[in-house]
Scaffold this active site. Structure first.
Site, PDB file in Angstrom:
ATOM      1  N   ASP A 267      53.314  18.664 -28.369  1.00 50.46           N
ATOM      2  CA  ASP A 267      52.884  19.936 -28.815  1.00 50.46           C
ATOM      3  C   ASP A 267      51.457  20.833 -28.267  1.00 50.46           C
ATOM      4  OD1 ASP A 267      51.919  21.506 -31.314  1.00 50.46           O
ATOM      5  OD2 ASP A 267      50.661  20.448 -32.253  1.00 50.46           O
TER       6      ASP A 267
ATOM      7  N   ASP B 127      52.748  27.794 -28.549  1.00 54.24           N
ATOM      8  CA  ASP B 127      52.418  26.724 -29.238  1.00 54.24           C
ATOM      9  C   ASP B 127      54.129  25.928 -29.719  1.00 54.24           C
ATOM     10  OD1 ASP B 127      52.090  24.705 -30.785  1.00 54.24           O
ATOM     11  OD2 ASP B 127      51.732  25.474 -32.495  1.00 54.24           O
TER      12      ASP B 127
END
Length: 530
Positions: free
Chosen positions: A157, A343
């Site tokens: 992430d 992201d």
């Protein structure tokens, strides 16, 4: 038609009240699962293929639509928000996908079965196979922790900076049937009494910090600090959640735990020369997965260096945030002069409400279905580009579709571009729907992001217009954007070690700094996120 009205930022007191109210709503709503919006409309039933394309790990009702009518607004041309000096793209990197047959049947099957698709990439030093969850819902990698080493499947992430796995003392009820870590299964495990808690928009974890041996892509860190969860919300503990924990790849200052991120530790110990990540996401409907995550360098075989745009990070809060020059639909500039947070841990794209409305006003047949979501034809083949520096990167039309809304795979689908206020009315969140279309390099030393076309996508100069000049593929080092540098790729960057002690995290320790997870869950709750 929904009206989007801008409001002044709330006071600190109002902010805290909004945050508390949002948290109570999210924690009580199990549909906000794994950062994804799963509508009440179930995907169509298709025959299940028992021969999986990849390995298995063992053990909504739509609101009344309001269609767009009348002239399609162009916010950039209407003076919505513009920034002087934003140059038009000199080159467009075009995608080759098509939605002529509507939403993919194999993508539906992967969503139903939760298939995990292994990568067949030829890995370079520092590389990990990037495993696709379902139909590009998430991107996972395997790492090893403990002595003897256990393999953990982790969500990788770039939108957060905390790393954690379940504790062996957590139990099935609190942490689910996932691989866990503790003193009873690792001889090198050392727990501390320092507690941590990370609250995401769609869930939370809490536990204690510990140290243990971690191996990433064959590189071993001894006594590396990470969190071991003693309690996880259902969004992480559910047995249908394929990953065991999470590896934070954002800048260290975003960490709630206040410890070095894995990429920082690899650099500071000399296992890699610089804290560089090379990121290539696969696409399930391509029929193969060549995804790869590389620690310490970029895989030059996976991108076209002549298209590389190097952009400086524009935020000091720890996110990978850069300038985005423009968003175009069929050559029409919808917005310009925006910010973009990149992201890998979020599936969709989130645009400020006014921008999302303007974007979908340019999409034929788009409908605002409420909750920050839009429906679009599953057969959409319009050209969507996002410009960074001097290159416009087209989004493959297959990546514009999130999920069909009925059994008619040529009917209407949920758009992968949704509405929500991430930071302000200039900031977009670009998740996997965009990132699948580029090769991304992050550099924590230089605080830069490089975006390039993948090697299977060729750059095509756009036709000359009053706003665009056609140039050769070689990029000039002269640019009108102060945050964009030339296309030279430096995969070694500074040779000195990156010391985690230089990162100031103190202002983040006593509050859950919002992550991209929070943003998506908040917008789906119908609320603004400040």
């Amino acid at each position: 038609m929904h009206r989007y009205k801008r409001q002044l930022p709330p006071s600190e007191k109002a902010f805290q009240e909004i945050k508390l109210e949002r948290r109570k709503f999210i924690e009580s709503n199990l549909k906000l699962d794994k950062r994804l919006y799963i509508p009440d409309v179930l995907p169509p039933d298709l025959p299940r293929d028992e021969d999986k394309r990849a390995y298995w790990r063992s053990n909504h009702t739509i609101t009344s639509p309001s269609t767009y009518r009348g002239a399609k607004p162009n916010l950039a041309l209407e003076g919505h928000i513009t920034i002087e000096g934003v140059a038009a793209a000199e080159t467009t990197v075009r995608a080759s996908g098509s939605n002529d047959n509507g939403f993919s049947e194999i993508a539906i099957q992967a969503l139903q079965e939760g298939t995990l698709t292994n990568s067949d990439s030829d890995l370079i030093q520092g590389g990990l196979d990037y495993i696709i969850e379902a139909n590009d819902i998430g991107y996972l990698c395997e790492i090893q922790i403990g002595t003897p080493a256990q393999t953990f499947l982790m969500l990788m992430d770039t939108g957060s900076a905390d790393t954690w796995v379940p504790s062996t003392t957590c139990g099935l009820q609190a942490c689910g049937d996932h691989t866990a870590l503790g003193a009873d299964n690792s001889q090198t495990f050392q727990a501390s009494e320092q507690q941590f808690q990370v609250t995401y928009g769609s869930g939370a974890v809490a536990g204690v910090l510990a140290t243990d041996t971690i191996t990433i892509a064959g590189m071993t860190l001894e006594n590396h600090a990470l969190g071991v969860a003693l309690q996880e919300s259902i969004q992480f503990s559910g047995n249908d959640v394929p990953f065991d924990g999470l590896v934070g790849l954002a800048l260290g200052k975003l960490s709630n735990q206040g410890v070095s991120t894995p990429i920082e530790s690899l650099a500071s110990t000399g296992l890699i020369k610089s804290p560089i990540l090379g990121i290539a996401l696969g696409r399930f409907t391509d029929g193969e997965n060549n995804g790869e995550l590389v620690f310490g360098q970029a895989d030059t075989s996976k991108f076209d260096a002549s298209t590389t745009q190097s952009l400086r990070v524009t935020s000091d809060d720890g996110f990978w945030q850069i300038d985005m020059a423009a968003v175009n639909v069929d050559g029409v500039e919808v917005v310009q002069g925006r910010q973009a947070i990149l992201d890998t841990g979020t599936s969709l794209i989130i645009a400020p409400p006014a921008d999302a409305a303007a974007f979908h006003a340019q999409i034929d047949g788009a409908i605002d279905v409420g909750g920050g979501m839009f429906s679009i034809p599953c057969t959409i083949n319009q050209e969507i580009t996002m410009t960074f520096g001097k290159i416009a990167f087209q989004i493959d039309v297959r990546d514009l579709l999130f999920q069909p809304l009925s059994n008619d795979l040529k009917g209407n689908c949920l758009s992968s571009i949704s509405s929500g206020l991430i930071k302000d009315d200039l900031t977009w969140l670009l998740g996997d729907s965009f990132l699948k279309n580029v090769y991304m390099i992050t550099n924590s030393n230089d605080l830069t992001i490089q975006l390039s076309s993948k090697t299977d996508i060729k750059g095509i100069p756009p036709p000359p217009t009053s706003l665009t000049t056609t140039v050769q593929m070689g990029l000039s080092t002269n640019t009108s954007n102060d945050n964009s540098t030339d296309s030279t790729i430096n995969t070694t960057a500074n040779q000195s070690n990156f010391s985690s002690s230089t990162v100031n995290r103190t202002t983040y320790l006593n509050s859950a700094t919002f992550s991209i997870i929070s943003a998506l869950a908040a917008l789906l709750a119908g609320e603004k996120y400040f």
